[in-house]
Design a protein around this motif. Sequence first.
Motif, PDB file in Angstrom:
ATOM      1  N   ALA A 112     -14.839  -1.751  -0.462  1.00 18.53           N
ATOM      2  CA  ALA A 112     -14.223  -1.549   0.853  1.00 18.53           C
ATOM      3  C   ALA A 112     -14.392  -0.110   1.312  1.00 18.53           C
ATOM      4  O   ALA A 112     -14.252   0.833   0.534  1.00 18.53           O
ATOM      5  CB  ALA A 112     -12.745  -1.907   0.792  1.00 18.53           C
ATOM      6  N   GLN A 113     -14.668   0.054   2.595  1.00 15.90           N
ATOM      7  CA  GLN A 113     -14.775   1.379   3.196  1.00 15.90           C
ATOM      8  C   GLN A 113     -13.561   1.732   4.039  1.00 15.90           C
ATOM      9  O   GLN A 113     -13.398   2.879   4.441  1.00 15.90           O
ATOM     10  CB  GLN A 113     -16.047   1.458   4.052  1.00 15.90           C
ATOM     11  N   LEU A 114     -12.725   0.749   4.302  1.00 12.38           N
ATOM     12  CA  LEU A 114     -11.462   0.964   5.018  1.00 12.38           C
ATOM     13  C   LEU A 114     -10.461  -0.048   4.497  1.00 12.38           C
ATOM     14  O   LEU A 114     -10.785  -1.237   4.361  1.00 12.38           O
ATOM     15  CB  LEU A 114     -11.649   0.785   6.530  1.00 12.38           C
ATOM     16  N   LEU A 115      -9.256   0.422   4.208  1.00 16.39           N
ATOM     17  CA  LEU A 115      -8.171  -0.447   3.763  1.00 16.39           C
ATOM     18  C   LEU A 115      -7.105  -0.497   4.856  1.00 16.39           C
ATOM     19  O   LEU A 115      -6.707   0.549   5.380  1.00 16.39           O
ATOM     20  CB  LEU A 115      -7.574   0.083   2.459  1.00 16.39           C
ATOM     21  N   VAL A 116      -6.662  -1.699   5.203  1.00 13.27           N
ATOM     22  CA  VAL A 116      -5.703  -1.886   6.291  1.00 13.27           C
ATOM     23  C   VAL A 116      -4.464  -2.584   5.745  1.00 13.27           C
ATOM     24  O   VAL A 116      -4.574  -3.557   4.988  1.00 13.27           O
ATOM     25  CB  VAL A 116      -6.313  -2.733   7.426  1.00 13.27           C
ATOM     26  N   MET A 117      -3.280  -2.112   6.135  1.00 18.90           N
ATOM     27  CA  MET A 117      -2.043  -2.743   5.682  1.00 18.90           C
ATOM     28  C   MET A 117      -0.873  -2.327   6.570  1.00 18.90           C
ATOM     29  O   MET A 117      -0.959  -1.350   7.330  1.00 18.90           O
ATOM     30  CB  MET A 117      -1.739  -2.378   4.226  1.00 18.90           C
ATOM     31  N   GLY A 118       0.215  -3.088   6.482  1.00 17.55           N
ATOM     32  CA  GLY A 118       1.448  -2.704   7.151  1.00 17.55           C
ATOM     33  C   GLY A 118       2.247  -1.786   6.253  1.00 17.55           C
ATOM     34  O   GLY A 118       2.133  -1.838   5.029  1.00 17.55           O
ATOM     35  N   THR A 119       3.076  -0.936   6.847  1.00 14.39           N
ATOM     36  CA  THR A 119       3.849   0.005   6.048  1.00 14.39           C
ATOM     37  C   THR A 119       5.165  -0.556   5.554  1.00 14.39           C
ATOM     38  O   THR A 119       5.826   0.053   4.727  1.00 14.39           O
ATOM     39  CB  THR A 119       4.153   1.292   6.841  1.00 14.39           C
ATOM     40  N   ARG A 120       5.573  -1.699   6.059  1.00 11.11           N
ATOM     41  CA  ARG A 120       6.769  -2.337   5.515  1.00 11.11           C
ATOM     42  C   ARG A 120       6.698  -3.815   5.809  1.00 11.11           C
ATOM     43  O   ARG A 120       6.600  -4.226   6.954  1.00 11.11           O
ATOM     44  CB  ARG A 120       8.053  -1.764   6.125  1.00 11.11           C
ATOM     45  N   GLY A 121       6.712  -4.613   4.764  1.00 11.57           N
ATOM     46  CA  GLY A 121       6.623  -6.054   4.950  1.00 11.57           C
ATOM     47  C   GLY A 121       7.814  -6.746   4.335  1.00 11.57           C
ATOM     48  O   GLY A 121       8.959  -6.348   4.536  1.00 11.57           O
ATOM     49  N   ARG A 144      11.594   3.420  -0.248  1.00 13.21           N
ATOM     50  CA  ARG A 144      11.990   4.492   0.654  1.00 13.21           C
ATOM     51  C   ARG A 144      12.560   3.842   1.895  1.00 13.21           C
ATOM     52  O   ARG A 144      12.440   2.637   2.102  1.00 13.21           O
ATOM     53  CB  ARG A 144      10.787   5.378   0.992  1.00 13.21           C
ATOM     54  N   TRP A 145      13.168   4.634   2.744  1.00 11.24           N
ATOM     55  CA  TRP A 145      13.847   4.075   3.913  1.00 11.24           C
ATOM     56  C   TRP A 145      12.881   3.326   4.815  1.00 11.24           C
ATOM     57  O   TRP A 145      13.170   2.239   5.278  1.00 11.24           O
ATOM     58  CB  TRP A 145      14.521   5.204   4.689  1.00 11.24           C
ATOM     59  N   LEU A 146      11.711   3.874   5.053  1.00 10.61           N
ATOM     60  CA  LEU A 146      10.794   3.251   6.000  1.00 10.61           C
ATOM     61  C   LEU A 146       9.617   2.584   5.312  1.00 10.61           C
ATOM     62  O   LEU A 146       9.266   1.459   5.619  1.00 10.61           O
ATOM     63  CB  LEU A 146      10.281   4.297   6.996  1.00 10.61           C
ATOM     64  N   LEU A 147       8.971   3.261   4.378  1.00 13.43           N
ATOM     65  CA  LEU A 147       7.756   2.729   3.777  1.00 13.43           C
ATOM     66  C   LEU A 147       8.081   1.764   2.647  1.00 13.43           C
ATOM     67  O   LEU A 147       8.953   2.016   1.836  1.00 13.43           O
ATOM     68  CB  LEU A 147       6.891   3.867   3.218  1.00 13.43           C
ATOM     69  N   GLY A 148       7.345   0.669   2.585  1.00 17.08           N
ATOM     70  CA  GLY A 148       7.421  -0.191   1.426  1.00 17.08           C
ATOM     71  C   GLY A 148       6.734   0.491   0.261  1.00 17.08           C
ATOM     72  O   GLY A 148       5.883   1.368   0.432  1.00 17.08           O
TER      73      GLY A 148
END
Length: 317
Positions: free
Chosen positions: A270-279, A285-289
Amino acid sequence: MSSLVNATLGHRPFNRLLIAVAGGTGMRSLARYAMGFAEPGAAVRLVSIVGNPRVLFPTLPLSYSDWHDAHVESIRVNEAALAEAKKDIEGPNLAPETELLDLSVHGSRAAQVLGEAVQQWDATLVAIAAHPRATAGGWGERLDPEDVAAMVGVPVLYVPSENLKSDVAAPSRVLVAVDGSETAMRALCAALEAVPHGAMWRVVFVVDSVLHMHGWPDDVLTRDGRRTLDRAAAFLKAYGRTGDTELIDTSADARDVHAAIALDADRWGAQLLVMGTRGRRAATRWLLGSVAERTLRSASRPVLACPPVDVAVGGAE
């Protein structure tokens, strides 16, 4: 399709792109790479963060001649980097703005100052670069990607500095990690709209073996994954993109979700990884998963991380 995504997932087009580095390093290469994700006619702002020498010696007056001269020189270097990057990407329909954020004036951490600048300018995508922690120096201006993602409240495109030693080509192999949440689907659709056509796509859903509680049949845990991947495949088809989907699980080689994603990305190239920051997974942490945080912290390739819709619309408090 774009209007459907905007209405159902809250995705905002990448039409206001803020590109930020610390100390001016890598600005030119980062700007070139990040422009590939911006919509035609997007507004662009280039930001360089100047460190505060008093971080090293809090009791030392900034007027002390040696530190003052070093600080002035740092400002000059940052301004030169901004001017070079601006000249490199500007054109008949693009006149980038530039901004210098001096931490000795703002008196806050780099991520916090950048977060305030992002909200004031109403950026819809923030692109940043950062040096590895082991080699990071300077006067407290380092941009830790997980801190930035927690602060800015909009999608973050993070490029590790080692990827910027030469011009970075547009990604041709994009890996998207989904977990069944709307946040993950929003990240997928944001990437589908931003990445130029021609790239190959792979969408994965990780089944965590730790969650295989006694007495639960495996299909209970995989059923949601298959439904999620079917939905992802429908998005790929709707956008006219070529790709595959796969259900993977943790193993002896990859004992948790983060490691399983990283291993799959390495094996697939992979040359780019895509994901949501909280699922759906528990947050450390408060915001990030925890998965997003660890991925950003240890990334060896560019990462596009998208926050939940409520955070993206309202901004981080």
